[in-house]
Design an enzyme around this catalytic site. Structure first.
Site, PDB file in Angstrom:
ATOM      1  CE  LYS A 120      -1.711   1.724   3.611  1.00  0.00           C
ATOM      2  NZ  LYS A 120      -2.311   2.319   4.781  1.00  0.00           N
ATOM      3  CG  ASP A 138      -7.161   3.857   2.605  1.00  0.00           C
ATOM      4  OD1 ASP A 138      -8.173   3.442   1.995  1.00  0.00           O
ATOM      5  OD2 ASP A 138      -7.027   5.044   2.947  1.00  0.00           O
TER       6      ASP A 138
END
Ligand code: SF4
Length: 211
Positions: A120, A138
């Site tokens: 991420k 997220d």
């Protein structure tokens, strides 16, 4: 997902959040990387408050690499998980020095070799720092993707990312990623989503639970 539904969702995002963007303050890729590493389980506001003075003290890779761990911990102590974040940021800076000539690499494959940098974080840096199309999943992006049917409720984060990349046009990945975060932060909140005023209520898979 059928295209008309997808188009409606993306058009709604455009209407609601035309200026969605990365809100982590930074002026170069090192600051971006550090800010994203600091943001885990912490609000962007708390990170910006901290980095407003942190980035004055730590301006180079060497500054982080040469700092003692107790000093870096002390400088980060206002945010959650600060011990772990200090350890990772110091190790990340040391790795940049030894393996990447002190420069944040413009490669997802290389970014994820840095301590504390996962998929991420690397996606955010690639997109924000280098303008490379990527979708960082997220907690907001995952929740919105599942509620609006881009992904299934039990899909992993990686599966959500793959499904979003397959469904959303590549030239929209960066924008849609930010719009999903804004949609999740200000409208479709985890515990108190604004379902009664939601323009996508007829599409949503969770509306009955939330209304
Ligand atoms: Fe979110 Fe509610 Fe809209 Fe569904 S109906 S997308 S849960 S705000």
């Amino acid at each position: 997902m059928i295209k008309t539904k997808q188009d409606r969702i993306l058009n709604t995002f455009d209407a609601m959040f035309p200026d969605a963007r990365c809100v982590l303050n930074h002026s170069n890729n090192l600051e971006l990387l550090v800010a994203v590493m600091l943001s885990a389980q912490t609000t962007d506001e708390a990170v910006n408050k901290l980095t407003s003075h942190l980035f004055k003290k730590y301006q180079t890779v060497e500054d982080y690499a040469n700092a003692s761990l107790p000093e870096l911990e002390s400088d980060l102590h206002s945010i959650g998980l600060y011990r772990n974040k200090a350890k990772n940021i110091k190790a990340m800076a040391e790795t940049l020095q030894t393996r990447y000539n002190g420069v944040v690499p413009a490669s997802h494959k290389e970014l994820i070799t840095l301590p504390g940098v996962g998929r991420k974080t690397a996606n955010v840096v690639m997109a924000e720092g280098f303008g490379y199309p990527a979708i960082a999943v997220d907690t907001h992006v995952e929740r919105i993707s599942k509620r609006l049917g881009f992904a299934k409720a039990d899909d992993t984060v990686l599966t959500v990312e793959k499904k979003l990349m397959k469904t959303i046009p590549k030239n929209r990945w960066i924008k849609t990623h930010h719009q999903m975060i804004f949609f999740g932060r200000y409208h479709c909140k985890a515990m108190t989503p604004h379902c009664k005023e939601c323009p996508l209520v007829d599409i949503c898979k969770e509306k009955n639970k939330k209304l």
